[in-house]
Motif scaffolding. Structure first.
Motif: not given
Length: 243
Positions: A72-77, A81-84, A89-94, A132-133
């Motif tokens: 989360g720290l890596l993606v958030g900063q 990477i977040e766009r990638l 994450t939108n598909l898997a997390s729910p 991330v948030n």
């Protein structure tokens, strides 16, 4: 003290409708006197079941924290990477973790490993997404100042990103812990041979509803205790915010 008032009222209503007037079927709805007596009688068995459940819970939850927070720290900063990974994450997390049970049972050799995987998924996403948030909510002026001072990569994560995201991380950890315990109980009810969920399922098969209610009440107390421990830990770790 006021927060305990609803529980006190529920307990009084429970006692009046069962032990006093017996308005409810005593077979399906045992009173608090019988339930508390059974908790005292079965406490060694309940404690053993609790240890079995908590061992599985803490191993899975610990693995989720160890992997979700660094990722989360890596993606958030990193916006790149977040766009990638955003579509994934939108598909898997729910997806509810419980739907992975058929594959977990089929691919993993033991119930313990299959349950650990389901609990890990349940805890991972809340911690990861909140991390991330949390990083994204850090004041950009602080980040710019750190860059200007030429802070090392290690201190960038340990002294800037992690403390800044910690309030959000604790929120995710609390959600992940409660969700993991729910999944743990469900897994033990479905296929376990020990644990608190198995305790409730085992006695429900025999129609021993006083012990079923005792198990449910004990589970509620355990979840409340774990949540309280998490809140106290959060207040201690984030005591710098009050200053």
């Amino acid at each position: 003290m006021v927060g305990w008032l609803p529980l006190l009222l529920i307990g009084i209503v429970w006692y009046i409708t069962t032990d006093v007037f017996q308005w409810l079927d005593p077979f399906l709805f045992p009173g608090p006197t019988a339930v508390l007596s059974i908790i005292g009688e079965d406490y060694p068995f309940l404690f053993t079941s609790l240890l079995s459940s908590l061992t599985l819970l803490f191993v899975s939850f610990g693995c989720a924290i160890v992997t979700a927070i660094p990722l989360g720290l890596l993606v958030g900063q990193s916006k790149r990477i977040e766009r990638l990974i955003h579509p994934f994450t939108n598909l898997a997390s729910p997806i509810p973790p419980i739907v992975y049970i058929p594959y977990a049972v089929a691919l993993l050799p033991t119930f313990w490993l299959a349950s650990s995987f389901i609990l890990y998924i349940g805890a991972f996403w809340p911690v990861f997404l909140n991390t991330v948030n949390g990083v994204k909510q850090i004041d950009h002026r602080l980040l710019d100042s750190a860059h200007t001072l030429g802070i090392s990569r290690k201190d960038w994560y340990a002294k800037i990103l992690l403390p800044g995201a910690m309030p959000s991380i604790f929120s995710g950890m609390t959600i992940g812990l409660v969700l993991s315990f729910i999944l743990l109980t469900a897994a033990e009810i479905v296929g376990g041979s020990s644990g608190l969920g198995w305790y409730v399922k085992n006695y429900s098969d025999f129609g021993d509803y006083p012990r079923v209610v005792s198990g449910i009440l004990f589970i509620g107390l355990v979840v409340a205790g774990l949540t309280q421990i998490m809140r106290r830990t959060e207040r201690y770790v984030l005591r710098w915010r009050e200053r």
